[in-house]
Design a protein around this motif. Structure first.
Motif, PDB file in Angstrom:
ATOM      1  N   THR A   1       0.841  -1.194   0.000  1.00  0.00           N
ATOM      2  CA  THR A   1       0.000   0.000   0.000  1.00  0.00           C
ATOM      3  C   THR A   1       0.875   1.242   0.000  1.00  0.00           C
ATOM      4  O   THR A   1       1.952   1.266   0.637  1.00  0.00           O
ATOM      5  CB  THR A   1      -0.921   0.034   1.234  1.00  0.00           C
ATOM      6  OG1 THR A   1      -1.599  -1.216   1.348  1.00  0.00           O
ATOM      7  CG2 THR A   1      -1.928   1.170   1.137  1.00  0.00           C
ATOM      8  N   ARG A   2       0.387   2.250  -0.708  1.00  0.00           N
ATOM      9  CA  ARG A   2       0.988   3.586  -0.655  1.00  0.00           C
ATOM     10  C   ARG A   2      -0.114   4.564  -0.274  1.00  0.00           C
ATOM     11  O   ARG A   2      -1.075   4.748  -1.012  1.00  0.00           O
ATOM     12  CB  ARG A   2       1.618   3.977  -1.993  1.00  0.00           C
ATOM     13  CG  ARG A   2       2.259   5.372  -1.953  1.00  0.00           C
ATOM     14  CD  ARG A   2       2.742   5.834  -3.308  1.00  0.00           C
ATOM     15  NE  ARG A   2       3.914   5.111  -3.750  1.00  0.00           N
ATOM     16  CZ  ARG A   2       3.928   4.197  -4.714  1.00  0.00           C
ATOM     17  NH1 ARG A   2       2.790   3.884  -5.342  1.00  0.00           N
ATOM     18  NH2 ARG A   2       5.035   3.583  -5.070  1.00  0.00           N
ATOM     19  N   VAL A   3       0.030   5.208   0.870  1.00  0.00           N
ATOM     20  CA  VAL A   3      -0.967   6.146   1.391  1.00  0.00           C
ATOM     21  C   VAL A   3      -0.438   7.556   1.196  1.00  0.00           C
ATOM     22  O   VAL A   3       0.654   7.889   1.672  1.00  0.00           O
ATOM     23  CB  VAL A   3      -1.276   5.883   2.876  1.00  0.00           C
ATOM     24  CG1 VAL A   3      -2.334   6.857   3.381  1.00  0.00           C
ATOM     25  CG2 VAL A   3      -1.700   4.435   3.078  1.00  0.00           C
ATOM     26  N   ARG A   4      -1.232   8.368   0.488  1.00  0.00           N
ATOM     27  CA  ARG A   4      -0.858   9.770   0.302  1.00  0.00           C
ATOM     28  C   ARG A   4      -1.087  10.530   1.606  1.00  0.00           C
ATOM     29  O   ARG A   4      -2.202  10.557   2.145  1.00  0.00           O
ATOM     30  CB  ARG A   4      -1.696  10.390  -0.824  1.00  0.00           C
ATOM     31  CG  ARG A   4      -1.255  11.785  -1.232  1.00  0.00           C
ATOM     32  CD  ARG A   4       0.097  11.747  -1.905  1.00  0.00           C
ATOM     33  NE  ARG A   4       0.528  13.077  -2.329  1.00  0.00           N
ATOM     34  CZ  ARG A   4       1.715  13.327  -2.851  1.00  0.00           C
ATOM     35  NH1 ARG A   4       2.591  12.347  -3.008  1.00  0.00           N
ATOM     36  NH2 ARG A   4       2.038  14.556  -3.215  1.00  0.00           N
ATOM     37  N   HIS A   5      -0.004  11.171   2.114  1.00  0.00           N
ATOM     38  CA  HIS A   5      -0.082  11.829   3.410  1.00  0.00           C
ATOM     39  C   HIS A   5       0.878  13.013   3.423  1.00  0.00           C
ATOM     40  O   HIS A   5       2.027  12.911   2.976  1.00  0.00           O
ATOM     41  CB  HIS A   5       0.279  10.837   4.527  1.00  0.00           C
ATOM     42  CG  HIS A   5       0.081  11.368   5.909  1.00  0.00           C
ATOM     43  ND1 HIS A   5       1.100  11.934   6.649  1.00  0.00           N
ATOM     44  CD2 HIS A   5      -1.018  11.416   6.704  1.00  0.00           C
ATOM     45  CE1 HIS A   5       0.640  12.304   7.831  1.00  0.00           C
ATOM     46  NE2 HIS A   5      -0.648  11.997   7.883  1.00  0.00           N
ATOM     47  N   ASN A   6       0.424  14.145   3.929  1.00  0.00           N
ATOM     48  CA  ASN A   6       1.250  15.355   3.984  1.00  0.00           C
ATOM     49  C   ASN A   6       2.269  15.219   5.111  1.00  0.00           C
ATOM     50  O   ASN A   6       1.942  15.374   6.291  1.00  0.00           O
ATOM     51  CB  ASN A   6       0.365  16.587   4.187  1.00  0.00           C
ATOM     52  CG  ASN A   6       1.158  17.884   4.124  1.00  0.00           C
ATOM     53  OD1 ASN A   6       2.366  17.882   3.873  1.00  0.00           O
ATOM     54  ND2 ASN A   6       0.497  19.000   4.346  1.00  0.00           N
ATOM     55  N   ASN A   7       3.526  14.977   4.740  1.00  0.00           N
ATOM     56  CA  ASN A   7       4.613  14.833   5.712  1.00  0.00           C
ATOM     57  C   ASN A   7       5.535  16.037   5.746  1.00  0.00           C
ATOM     58  O   ASN A   7       6.631  15.958   6.300  1.00  0.00           O
ATOM     59  CB  ASN A   7       5.438  13.580   5.396  1.00  0.00           C
ATOM     60  CG  ASN A   7       4.633  12.313   5.535  1.00  0.00           C
ATOM     61  OD1 ASN A   7       3.742  12.218   6.374  1.00  0.00           O
ATOM     62  ND2 ASN A   7       4.928  11.325   4.701  1.00  0.00           N
ATOM     63  N   ASN A   8       5.107  17.145   5.148  1.00  0.00           N
ATOM     64  CA  ASN A   8       5.949  18.342   5.086  1.00  0.00           C
ATOM     65  C   ASN A   8       5.805  19.121   6.392  1.00  0.00           C
ATOM     66  O   ASN A   8       5.077  20.110   6.490  1.00  0.00           O
ATOM     67  CB  ASN A   8       5.537  19.203   3.881  1.00  0.00           C
ATOM     68  CG  ASN A   8       6.463  20.370   3.662  1.00  0.00           C
ATOM     69  OD1 ASN A   8       7.565  20.412   4.219  1.00  0.00           O
ATOM     70  ND2 ASN A   8       6.029  21.317   2.865  1.00  0.00           N
ATOM     71  N   THR A   9       6.542  18.701   7.410  1.00  0.00           N
ATOM     72  CA  THR A   9       6.463  19.349   8.722  1.00  0.00           C
ATOM     73  C   THR A   9       7.338  20.590   8.815  1.00  0.00           C
ATOM     74  O   THR A   9       7.109  21.437   9.675  1.00  0.00           O
ATOM     75  CB  THR A   9       6.889  18.357   9.813  1.00  0.00           C
ATOM     76  OG1 THR A   9       8.190  17.834   9.492  1.00  0.00           O
ATOM     77  CG2 THR A   9       5.900  17.217   9.901  1.00  0.00           C
ATOM     78  N   GLY A  10       8.345  20.734   7.952  1.00  0.00           N
ATOM     79  CA  GLY A  10       9.216  21.896   8.022  1.00  0.00           C
ATOM     80  C   GLY A  10      10.284  21.740   9.088  1.00  0.00           C
ATOM     81  O   GLY A  10      10.432  20.697   9.732  1.00  0.00           O
ATOM     82  N   ARG A  11      11.030  22.826   9.296  1.00  0.00           N
ATOM     83  CA  ARG A  11      12.166  22.771  10.215  1.00  0.00           C
ATOM     84  C   ARG A  11      11.766  23.023  11.664  1.00  0.00           C
ATOM     85  O   ARG A  11      12.540  22.746  12.586  1.00  0.00           O
ATOM     86  CB  ARG A  11      13.221  23.805   9.810  1.00  0.00           C
ATOM     87  CG  ARG A  11      12.740  25.226   9.828  1.00  0.00           C
ATOM     88  CD  ARG A  11      13.856  26.204   9.517  1.00  0.00           C
ATOM     89  NE  ARG A  11      14.912  26.163  10.499  1.00  0.00           N
ATOM     90  CZ  ARG A  11      15.955  26.980  10.511  1.00  0.00           C
ATOM     91  NH1 ARG A  11      16.070  27.891   9.569  1.00  0.00           N
ATOM     92  NH2 ARG A  11      16.883  26.892  11.438  1.00  0.00           N
ATOM     93  N   TRP A  12      10.600  23.565  11.931  1.00  0.00           N
ATOM     94  CA  TRP A  12      10.214  23.909  13.284  1.00  0.00           C
ATOM     95  C   TRP A  12       9.367  22.826  13.940  1.00  0.00           C
ATOM     96  O   TRP A  12       9.038  22.943  15.127  1.00  0.00           O
ATOM     97  CB  TRP A  12       9.436  25.225  13.299  1.00  0.00           C
ATOM     98  CG  TRP A  12      10.187  26.359  12.655  1.00  0.00           C
ATOM     99  CD1 TRP A  12       9.878  26.993  11.493  1.00  0.00           C
ATOM    100  CD2 TRP A  12      11.390  26.961  13.128  1.00  0.00           C
ATOM    101  NE1 TRP A  12      10.811  27.966  11.220  1.00  0.00           N
ATOM    102  CE2 TRP A  12      11.759  27.969  12.200  1.00  0.00           C
ATOM    103  CE3 TRP A  12      12.206  26.756  14.251  1.00  0.00           C
ATOM    104  CZ2 TRP A  12      12.892  28.761  12.358  1.00  0.00           C
ATOM    105  CZ3 TRP A  12      13.340  27.541  14.398  1.00  0.00           C
ATOM    106  CH2 TRP A  12      13.659  28.531  13.470  1.00  0.00           C
ATOM    107  N   LEU A  13       9.005  21.795  13.206  1.00  0.00           N
ATOM    108  CA  LEU A  13       8.233  20.692  13.770  1.00  0.00           C
ATOM    109  C   LEU A  13       9.048  19.409  13.682  1.00  0.00           C
ATOM    110  O   LEU A  13       9.813  19.203  12.734  1.00  0.00           O
ATOM    111  CB  LEU A  13       6.911  20.505  13.015  1.00  0.00           C
ATOM    112  CG  LEU A  13       5.933  21.680  12.994  1.00  0.00           C
ATOM    113  CD1 LEU A  13       4.706  21.324  12.177  1.00  0.00           C
ATOM    114  CD2 LEU A  13       5.526  22.083  14.399  1.00  0.00           C
TER     115      LEU A  13
END
Length: 610
Positions: A523-535
């Motif tokens: 499975t490939r689940v589309r998920h926003n993993n762009n937390t940035g440098r402050w998270l």
């Protein structure tokens, strides 16, 4: 000569009746050049013998001195051809041109520079002195009759001459000649240094200048308390006394917590976990809620790791932050502040926290500063398990159920096997891998000889029986990831699944039921993993009670913590508009109870429970 004026032909148009204004601007100035040409041919009338008049002959044909006559004609022509140059605006010239009708257009020359204007003034001055006007007037007086055109022309000439004389162009031309003919200096011109007053000074805040609004320097800030540790200063080796930093003096409450901790941390037999169906599991998650009493700030800085005590009677949560601080929270204590205890155990990020599976009274913490400590609540001390100041630690896991041996991953992609049973300094054995770095590693829950390591972009599964000090050859490699990896974990019961978190905004589930050279992607689940440098980066972890479901934080609004099935289906989202208003990057689930804890980047823990 008397009859010659009747055949006089003037090759120019009639000038305008009046000139409204004159301009010396080069962009709107024209020069009107007028030429009046009179051609005179002397001839002699003769009679023949019969008295008849013969054809007139040109004197030049009979005169032997032809050169003399040509010279006279040229001089006379020049005298009869004066040049009158007038300057007036371009708009007036267009009006005058339309008034001339079908007459011949005048010859117009636009002055290009100052020299043309100077030549204009000189010629007008010469005409004013009597060269053009006197000769022309004398010639006109000799004629029998003067036409109206010639009278108007002479009047215009005199008016133009008077006007240009009033402009004093001769004096102006002289001054311009001096300016033009002045030779430029060939010396080297040096730039003058700028004055200090002219320099632009960048604005700086009074806080950085350490002055108050009136300009008076501020006193030096008070020294920091001894409890605050520099981020780049390592703590001294050896054990540390278990004294909470947020409690002063003798704390009877903390002593009671230590006694309670010893009671609930007795080792128990490991029960077999049964997998329930998805619908029943989903119903159990729906009953978990959050309230103001289950939200509290536990650490000073951003949470990077979390762990939940396996006790079924009390809820104890541990969190490690970016500055090396470890905080403990007993949710049964009221008010909430009385159940929080913080300890400074490291000088850098605490990247991994785990309670010992053999003795839950032991809490092990690993940091980037190259230290691994174990908090023994039965003796109220934090022992130093492993220390290596030459390497930065990234993650660790237990190799056996007795927690006597550990596997430690380093940021330089090396792996160390640490045995805690050796007296004094723990025994270590190094293995170098071909990866660029190791971010997380985990031992297989069933076959302890396998462990998985997540690197920069690759996930490798190794066999401990075939490790070599010079280089570790992976047993299986997962190379489907396009960007940086954050974590990779086996499913908690059987290890038949692996979930990875990647910066390409995908969560991937692999089938590891058969350890072959190729591992299929389920499975490939589309998920926003762009937390940035402050998270803190997301890490998808399995639920210990349900090995086919995993938990991960979310960037969506409203804020939530999501639970996915291995097929990619969203099972449940933990959310609350009032109590959960931030991103919980790190999540952990209780091994036997329906308790979920999520930590954010301000050191706050959110707990969902039944």
């Amino acid at each position: 000569m008397a009859g010659s004026w009747e055949s006089l032909q003037v090759n120019e148009s009639k000038p305008p009746q009046s000139i409204i204004g004159l301009s010396l601007t080069s962009q709107q100035t024209i020069i009107l050049q007028k030429q009046a040409r009179v051609l005179l041919f002397p001839f002699v009338v003769k009679k023949n013998k019969q008295g008849q008049i013969m054809r007139p002959q040109n004197l030049s044909e009979n005169n032997s001195n032809d050169k003399e006559m040509l010279k006279v004609k040229r001089e006379y022509r020049e005298l009869q051809t004066p040049r009158i140059k007038a300057v007036f605006p371009k708009e007036e010239y267009s009006l005058q041109k339309s008034a001339l009708g079908s007459q011949t257009e005048p010859s117009v020359v636009m002055p290009r520079n100052t020299k043309n204007v100077l030549s204009l003034s000189n010629e007008i001055q010469s005409n004013q002195d009597g060269y053009g006007d006197e000769n022309e007037t004398a010639d006109m007086d000799d004629s029998t009759e003067l036409s109206a055109y010639e009278k108007k022309r002479l009047k215009n000439i005199s008016e133009n001459a008077e006007f240009f004389a009033s402009l004093h162009l001769v004096e102006t031309a002289a001054r311009l000649r001096e300016m033009i003919t002045k030779r430029p200096s060939h010396g080297i011109k040096r730039k003058k240094p700028k004055k200090a007053e002219d320099e632009i000074v960048c604005r700086r805040s009074m806080r950085l200048l350490k002055v108050d609004p009136s300009g008076v320097p501020l006193p030096d800030p008070s020294p920091q308390p001894e409890s605050v540790v520099d981020q780049y200063t390592r703590l001294p080796p050896g054990p540390l006394e278990m004294i909470p930093e947020n409690q002063t003096g003798e704390n009877e409450m903390f002593r009671g917590v230590l006694q309670m901790w010893m009671k609930i941390s007795q080792p128990r037999n490991k029960s077999t976990k049964k997998l329930s169906n998805v619908k029943r599991y989903q119903a159990s998650l729906t009953g978990m809620v959050i309230s103001e009493d289950t939200v509290c700030k536990v650490t000073q800085s951003r949470i990077c790791s979390m762990a939940i005590h396996p006790s079924e009677t009390r809820t104890l949560v541990a969190a490690g932050d970016k500055l090396g601080q470890v905080g403990l929270w007993d949710l049964t204590q009221q008010p909430r502040e009385n159940g929080i205890f913080t300890f400074i155990l490291h000088s850098q990020i605490v990247s991994c926290l785990n309670f010992s599976p053999a003795n839950p009274a032991h809490l092990l913490s690993l940091s980037y500063d190259g230290t691994l400590r174990c908090g023994d609540f039965t003796r109220a001390v934090f022992e130093e398990v492993y220390r290596n100041e030459e390497r930065d630690f990234s993650y660790f896991d237990f190799l056996g159920d007795d927690a006597s041996t550990l596997i430690v991953g380093h940021w330089d992609a090396s792996v160390a096997i640490v045995d805690r049973r050796t007296p004094g300094t723990s025994y270590e054995q190094f293995f170098n891998s071909h990866m660029s770095s190791i971010r997380t590693l985990q031992v297989h829950p069933m076959n302890r000889c396998y462990f998985i390591a997540a690197g920069a972009r690759d996930v490798h599964i190794y066999d401990l029986r075939y490790l070599k000090s010079k280089g570790m050859k992976p047993l299986i490699s997962l190379t489907e990831h396009m960007k940086s990896l954050a974590s990779a974990y086996f499913s908690p019961v059987t290890g038949n699944r692996v979930v990875t978190t990647c910066a390409d905004d995908n969560l991937r589930v692999f089938d590891t039921s058969c350890m072959s050279s190729e591992i299929p992607l389920l499975t490939r689940v589309r998920h926003n993993n762009n937390t940035g440098r402050w998270l803190t980066r997301f890490r998808a972890v399995w639920d210990p009670k349900q090995e086919d479901c995993f938990i991960v934080g979310s960037m969506a609004r409203p804020r939530s913590i999501d639970v996915f099935h291995e097929s990619g289906e969203l099972v449940h989202s933990f959310m609350d508009g009032e109590c959960l208003a931030s991103v919980c990057s790190i999540s952990v689930m209780h091994p036997t109870q329906n308790i979920l804890a999520g930590g954010n980047s301000s050191g706050r823990i959110h707990v969902f429970k039944v």
